[in-house]
Design an enzyme around this catalytic site. Sequence first.
Site, PDB file in Angstrom:
ATOM      1  CD  GLU A 302      39.244  43.448  37.588  1.00 20.64           C
ATOM      2  OE1 GLU A 302      38.723  42.729  36.725  1.00 20.64           O
ATOM      3  OE2 GLU A 302      40.150  44.279  37.355  1.00 20.64           O
ATOM      4  CG  ASP A 376      37.011  43.325  31.051  1.00 20.64           C
ATOM      5  OD1 ASP A 376      37.849  42.670  31.695  1.00 20.64           O
ATOM      6  OD2 ASP A 376      37.152  44.517  30.747  1.00 20.64           O
ATOM      7  CD  GLU A 404      42.273  42.965  29.111  1.00 18.92           C
ATOM      8  OE1 GLU A 404      41.942  44.163  29.206  1.00 18.92           O
ATOM      9  OE2 GLU A 404      42.128  42.140  30.021  1.00 18.92           O
TER      10      GLU A 404
HETATM   11  O1  GCW Z   1      40.041  44.707  31.356  1.00 19.16           O
HETATM   12  C1  GCW Z   1      40.266  44.146  32.617  1.00 19.16           C
HETATM   13  C2  GCW Z   1      41.732  43.827  32.646  1.00 19.16           C
HETATM   14  C3  GCW Z   1      42.498  44.382  33.819  1.00 19.16           C
HETATM   15  C4  GCW Z   1      42.021  45.805  34.076  1.00 19.16           C
HETATM   16  C5  GCW Z   1      40.561  45.760  34.479  1.00 19.16           C
HETATM   17  C6  GCW Z   1      39.987  47.173  34.619  1.00 19.16           C
HETATM   18  C7  GCW Z   1      43.327  47.689  34.830  1.00 19.16           C
HETATM   19  O2  GCW Z   1      41.934  42.437  32.566  1.00 19.16           O
HETATM   20  O3  GCW Z   1      43.876  44.334  33.487  1.00 19.16           O
HETATM   21  O4  GCW Z   1      42.771  46.386  35.136  1.00 19.16           O
HETATM   22  O5  GCW Z   1      39.753  45.064  33.552  1.00 19.16           O
HETATM   23  O6  GCW Z   1      39.376  47.631  33.650  1.00 19.16           O
HETATM   24  O7  GCW Z   1      40.186  47.767  35.672  1.00 19.16           O
END
Ligand code: GCW
Length: 716
Positions: A302, A376, A404
């Site tokens: 990312e 995720d 989240e």
């Molecule tokens: O869970 C997702 C989130 C990001 C997070 C990323 C990760 C810290 O949307 O906010 O970044 O993955 O786990 O690195």
Amino acid sequence: MKKLILGLLVFVSSYGIAQDGYKLWLQYKTVDNAKIREHYSELNETISLDTNSSIAKVIQKELKLAMQGMLSQNPRFSEENPTLIIKKIADLPKDLKPKQNLIDSINDEGFNIQTITSKSTPKILITAKTDQGLLYGVFTYLKQLQLHKDLTELSITDSPKIKKRLLNHWDNLDRTIERGYAGFSIWDWHLLPNLIKEEYIDYARANASIGINGTVLNNVNASAYILQEDYLEKVQALADTFRPYGIQVYLTARFSAPIEIGGLETADPLNKEVRQWWNNKADEIYKLIPDFGGFLVKANSEGQPGPNNYGRSHVDGANMLAEALAPHNGIVMWRAFVYSDEKPDDRAKQAYTEFVPFDGTFKDNVLVQVKNGAIDFQPREPFHPLFGAMPETPLMMEFQITQEYLGGMSHLVFLPKIFEETLQEDTFSQGKGSTVAKVVDGSLTDTQLTGIAGVSNIGNARNWTGHPFAQANWYGFGRLAWNPKLKAETIAQEWLGMTFSTDPAFVKPMTSLLLDSREAVVDYMTPLGLHHMMAEGHHQGPGPWVKDLGREDWTSVYYHKADSLGIGFDRTATGSDALSQYAPEIEKAYSKIETTPEKYLLWFHHVPWNYELKNGKNLWYNLARHYQDGVEEVEKMISTWEQMKPYVDEKAYRKTEMLLSIQLKESQWWRASCLLYFQQFSKMEMPDFIPEAPHTLNYYESIRDPYAPGIKPSWD
Ligand code: GCW
């Protein structure tokens, strides 16, 4: 007179003083049952404790706090005929020493609590090999009192099953928290190192009470500045504060730090100067913090910098940092949360594809940190295929405690049900019974270095977590980090009893509410294996229509693939073949729709709308039924909570009642948005149990919430 004051105390402390939640599960409420109170008062009257270490002093402070709160008595610390003996095994007199097999059964953080009879009076003996073990033993003992347990035959022998039990704070240095819903970061960097806030000490107490022994202070989308000397002195102050509670401090290491704060031209892990820079940085940190835990790294994920930027591998990057930390016994936790849009392969496959070839090539002080699922932190995911696939590499579990994808701070969701489900899954990697828990605790392949991390849900909200019940998720993570085989039900009962009331008329219905709350959120958000259908960016609220973003695997349509034929992601051999990354036993069972567990159905298959599920109804009907079940479950939670009013402080009652009303509203929002959107493809009648949606699909698709809480990542 004394009885009158006692009675007054009992009334005020149990019902009168508003509980603002700051004390978490360490409420130490007055024990109002006279018989139990007398029993406890006698047993805790005189305490033998050598206060010759900083941890022992913390133990003494906690005992005073607890006995004052629960019994309104100040224990006497003396060797003269003590009723409670807290002593390391090495210091015990012969007649009190436990049997060798018991001593052998506990590790350095373990303990034994035993009711003994010496000089014909019952006493309690808490013993351990180290001060840290005594600390965990004392908190476990105090939990027995908080739960009003009978102490006449106490016999508890326990040790943590996982070595590194950490919180990961996605806290930025400007005190915002990525995906945080409980206010700002508790780390007040601007006023550190001089201002040590009460919250830091109570944070350490709370974590020690559940066996957390490490904390990563800053965000994995890291800032290099944390590694600068002025910040390291602030980190040192926190490390000094946490040390007496058995908690080590870790930091995230931004891979490009040698450039950003080191003035180098490159961060190439094979470059001699870069390696020297990290060696020097490690030496600098350990001069300030001799027991510094190590680095957590998000690299080439990312947008974060990493070794791939220089044509090097994750192993090159991790091993460089590992070499810098090894002389100081530090560890590297290297995250496997990698997926790139250059290789348009199924996102659920990419971490496995990238990391399995590295098995056995990381240095001994490297753990690869793996999320519980391959996408995720969804309301439900099959366990990550990496678990069981890298037997030569210590794999560290990463759970998300902050919600989240689970309603931020406004939805009551008991996450230990998610954690428990993942930990109990069988990877079949070493034959049947090779659970994820055994991979993580190292027992499956006799792995020495083990770890587990939870992305923190803590902020500077007065009650630490925003939602009163989100505290249960912090508590539950800690308990499962200590023992990954623990039952979610046990965790719920402990937390409810310590935080609110041990009255079975409260604990029983509330335990059911907590245990059912996870299935509810799956049902009203992503039933039957659907996943990643939230609104884009802030991830709060439904967004099954999300498409056309910077990359396909950030959209919702990429995951549900709804069309006129059906819905779901074919991950079998006829699709992305992600299923082949699991053991043959799983691949065989899940390769066919009819033998795939329905809870994972649309994760692995694209299923026709009229396909008949086990209950004889078609997929469309069942999808609608699950959305409706989710909403009805929240309605049930609301009616249960109404009956709990007599057991809960007025303030906490009202706050939870109002949050549950938001949860109901949002579950109905999810139900209407998703069913109206999918009906465009199924072209089937809405079953009659689904109420008329109050708005049109266009209305739901037009909702924007640019200021939703949870600070989106900088790169988003
Ligand atoms: O869970 C997702 C989130 C990001 C997070 C990323 C990760 C810290 O949307 O906010 O970044 O993955 O786990 O690195």
